[in-house]
Design an enzyme around this catalytic site. Structure first.
Site, mmCIF file in Angstrom:
data_model
loop_
_atom_site.group_PDB
_atom_site.id
_atom_site.type_symbol
_atom_site.label_atom_id
_atom_site.label_comp_id
_atom_site.label_asym_id
_atom_site.label_seq_id
_atom_site.Cartn_x
_atom_site.Cartn_y
_atom_site.Cartn_z
ATOM 1 C CE LYS A 184 65.248 42.713 8.918
ATOM 2 N NZ LYS A 184 66.632 42.319 9.813
ATOM 3 C CD GLU A 196 54.380 38.200 3.148
ATOM 4 O OE1 GLU A 196 55.501 38.319 3.059
ATOM 5 O OE2 GLU A 196 53.625 38.304 4.048
ATOM 6 C CG ASP A 225 51.130 31.237 9.498
ATOM 7 O OD1 ASP A 225 51.147 29.968 9.261
ATOM 8 O OD2 ASP A 225 51.568 31.599 10.709
ATOM 9 C CB ILE A 252 58.788 27.493 6.067
ATOM 10 C CG1 ILE A 252 57.559 26.514 6.129
ATOM 11 C CG2 ILE A 252 59.509 27.435 4.943
ATOM 12 C CD1 ILE A 252 57.888 25.078 5.802
ATOM 13 C CG ASP A 263 63.451 35.323 10.227
ATOM 14 O OD1 ASP A 263 62.156 35.343 9.685
ATOM 15 O OD2 ASP A 263 63.660 35.883 11.452
ATOM 16 N NE ARG A 275 65.564 37.446 7.715
ATOM 17 C CZ ARG A 275 64.158 37.596 7.882
ATOM 18 N NH1 ARG A 275 63.332 37.092 7.019
ATOM 19 N NH2 ARG A 275 63.870 38.489 8.902
#
Ligand code: IMP
Ligand code: MG
Length: 175
Positions: free
Chosen positions: A43, A99, A103, A153, A159, A165
């Site tokens: 999401k 995206e 990470d 983050i 989230d 979000r």
């Protein structure tokens, strides 16, 4: 993290949308005269994707994909699966995956392999955030909004436990 709070603003809305505009212009130049399918990863990418879309000037269709990794909520475990797939046929199409954050790079390494199997004409990745200090793979995005330090983050799509979000800026979790 029982008392986690929102940290300082790393990037505010004006900075994010200005950066999205710059990258969208670069992407539009690259695909000039061609069609593009923009695939958002659910999401986390929704807010960033919508900013980019506003400034793309090529013929653009949108679609979504969802990759989930098993394991804890703050790190990816390395076991990824597609839990919701795209609707469109990607064969011989220009595909841009959008995206939220790269990470370790595990998720996108997996996703790109799966998407490459569908024989798109081209396949690139635009990520809002890059956290290179955490990389365990060789993955490198083609377009990067901002580089961030090794923080957790939140905001602008990202989230913690499905919260934060909707923050209209990029921040981090602080305990
Ligand atoms: P990777 O597979 O380790 O590159 O992780 C990528 C996914 O993990 C991202 O798409 C996010 O959903 C999530 N993730 C990684 N770092 C963060 C973060 O700092 N905040 C929120 N989600 C994150
Ligand atoms: Mg994600």
């Amino acid at each position: 993290m029982a008392h986690e709070t929102v940290g300082k603003i790393l990037y505010d809305y004006d900075q994010i949308t200005a950066r999205a505009k710059e990258l969208a212009e670069e992407i539009s130049k690259k695909y000039e005269g061609e069609e593009l399918i923009v695939i958002g990863t659910l999401k986390g990418s929704v807010m960033w994707m919508s900013e980019l879309l506003k400034y793309l000037t090529v013929d653009t269709a949108i679609d979504f994909i969802r990759a989930s990794s098993y394991g804890s909520s703050t790190t990816s475990s390395g076991v990824v699966k597609i839990s919701m797939d795209t609707e469109m046929n990607l064969y011989h199409k220009n595909v841009l995956v959008v995206e939220d954050i790269v990470d370790t790079g595990t998720t996108l390494t997996y996703l790109l392999k799966k998407l490459q199997d569908r024989n798109p004409k081209s396949l690139e990745v635009c990520t809002m955030l890059d956290k290179p200090s955490r990389r365990t793979t060789g993955f490198q995005a083609d377009y990067i909004g901002f580089e961030v330090d090794d923080l957790f983050i939140i905001g602008f799509g990202l989230d913690f436990d499905q919260k934060f979000r909707n923050l209209p800026y990029i921040s981090y979790l602080q305990d």
